[in-house]
Enzyme design. Structure first.
Site, PDB file in Angstrom:
ATOM      1  N   HIS A   5       0.539  -0.923  -0.150  1.00 34.33           N
ATOM      2  CA  HIS A   5       0.054  -0.276  -0.053  1.00 34.33           C
ATOM      3  C   HIS A   5       0.673   1.108   0.149  1.00 34.33           C
ATOM      4  O   HIS A   5       2.381   0.833   0.126  1.00 34.33           O
ATOM      5  CB  HIS A   5      -1.142   0.469   0.946  1.00 34.33           C
ATOM      6  CG  HIS A   5      -0.530  -0.307   2.148  1.00 34.33           C
ATOM      7  ND1 HIS A   5       0.245  -1.037   3.616  1.00 34.33           N
ATOM      8  CD2 HIS A   5       0.122   1.520   3.055  1.00 34.33           C
ATOM      9  CE1 HIS A   5       0.511  -0.471   4.252  1.00 34.33           C
ATOM     10  NE2 HIS A   5       0.838   0.367   4.477  1.00 34.33           N
ATOM     11  N   GLU A  62      -3.853   3.428   1.679  1.00 33.00           N
ATOM     12  CA  GLU A  62      -4.246   3.826   2.963  1.00 33.00           C
ATOM     13  C   GLU A  62      -3.858   4.923   3.233  1.00 33.00           C
ATOM     14  O   GLU A  62      -3.390   5.956   3.016  1.00 33.00           O
ATOM     15  CB  GLU A  62      -2.842   3.121   3.957  1.00 33.00           C
ATOM     16  CG  GLU A  62      -3.070   3.163   5.504  1.00 33.00           C
ATOM     17  CD  GLU A  62      -1.925   3.055   6.565  1.00 33.00           C
ATOM     18  OE1 GLU A  62      -1.063   3.499   7.204  1.00 33.00           O
ATOM     19  OE2 GLU A  62      -1.563   1.992   5.919  1.00 33.00           O
ATOM     20  N   HIS A  80       4.435   7.039   3.326  1.00 29.92           N
ATOM     21  CA  HIS A  80       5.271   5.857   3.203  1.00 29.92           C
ATOM     22  C   HIS A  80       4.871   4.768   2.562  1.00 29.92           C
ATOM     23  O   HIS A  80       3.901   4.777   1.631  1.00 29.92           O
ATOM     24  CB  HIS A  80       5.569   4.605   4.105  1.00 29.92           C
ATOM     25  CG  HIS A  80       4.713   4.428   5.149  1.00 29.92           C
ATOM     26  ND1 HIS A  80       3.758   4.460   6.133  1.00 29.92           N
ATOM     27  CD2 HIS A  80       3.483   2.649   5.318  1.00 29.92           C
ATOM     28  CE1 HIS A  80       2.718   3.590   6.702  1.00 29.92           C
ATOM     29  NE2 HIS A  80       3.112   2.557   6.031  1.00 29.92           N
ATOM     30  N   GLU A 123       8.194   1.101   4.338  1.00 33.09           N
ATOM     31  CA  GLU A 123       7.787   0.083   5.534  1.00 33.09           C
ATOM     32  C   GLU A 123       8.169  -1.717   4.478  1.00 33.09           C
ATOM     33  O   GLU A 123       7.689  -1.595   3.081  1.00 33.09           O
ATOM     34  CB  GLU A 123       6.302   0.291   5.902  1.00 33.09           C
ATOM     35  CG  GLU A 123       6.540  -0.938   6.916  1.00 33.09           C
ATOM     36  CD  GLU A 123       4.562  -0.582   7.624  1.00 33.09           C
ATOM     37  OE1 GLU A 123       3.713  -0.817   8.657  1.00 33.09           O
ATOM     38  OE2 GLU A 123       4.178   0.182   6.762  1.00 33.09           O
TER      39      GLU A 123
END
Length: 146
Positions: A5, A62, A80, A123
């Site tokens: 995402h 997200e 991120h 991430e």
């Protein structure tokens, strides 16, 4: 490795949902509210990705809504990129051995953060269950911002 995402921080969740869903045509597929952390995560998918996204097989957008007011300047509203990997320790070791700083080590065997050469936060998430905590990660401190 699988792309998961892209996260963006939003100041007004209702206005953002109106834009992304009503106007732009994305669909909310899941939501997570964390009272302790004081935030809400809303995951959105494009029409052609709905079925796959509901089964976590397609990337999502997200929206992160922090309940406490904050002005996002300097691109801080972009959070991120996120990727799922088969072995978080192996990828972090490879990156570290290649001169990349592990900004948030995978102390929990589940999540780590690094930055690209352009400062984009990435991430890294362990696929499936978290790995057992292991050194050097357990005792490694955070470095810089992530």
């Amino acid at each position: 490795m699988r792309y998961l995402h892209t996260m963006v921080r939003v100041k007004d969740l209702d206005a953002s949902l109106h834009f992304y869903t009503t106007l732009f045509g994305l669909t909310e597929i899941r939501r997570h509210e964390n009272e302790k952390g004081r935030y809400t995560l809303v995951f959105l998918a494009a029409r052609d990705d709905l079925e796959a996204a509901r089964n976590e097989k397609a990337p999502c957008l997200e929206l992160t809504y922090n309940w406490d007011t904050e002005d996002y300047t300097g691109g801080r509203n972009f959070g991120h990129l996120a990727y799922e990997v088969d072995d978080i320790y192996a990828i972090c070791r490879h990156l570290m051995d290649s001169g990349i700083t592990i900004n948030r080590p995978p102390r929990d065997g589940n999540m780590a953060f690094v930055r690209s050469p352009d400062g984009i936060s990435i991430e890294i998430l362990q696929k499936g269950s978290s790995l057992a905590p292991a050194e050097p990660w357990v005792s490694m401190p955070n470095t810089g911002a992530w």
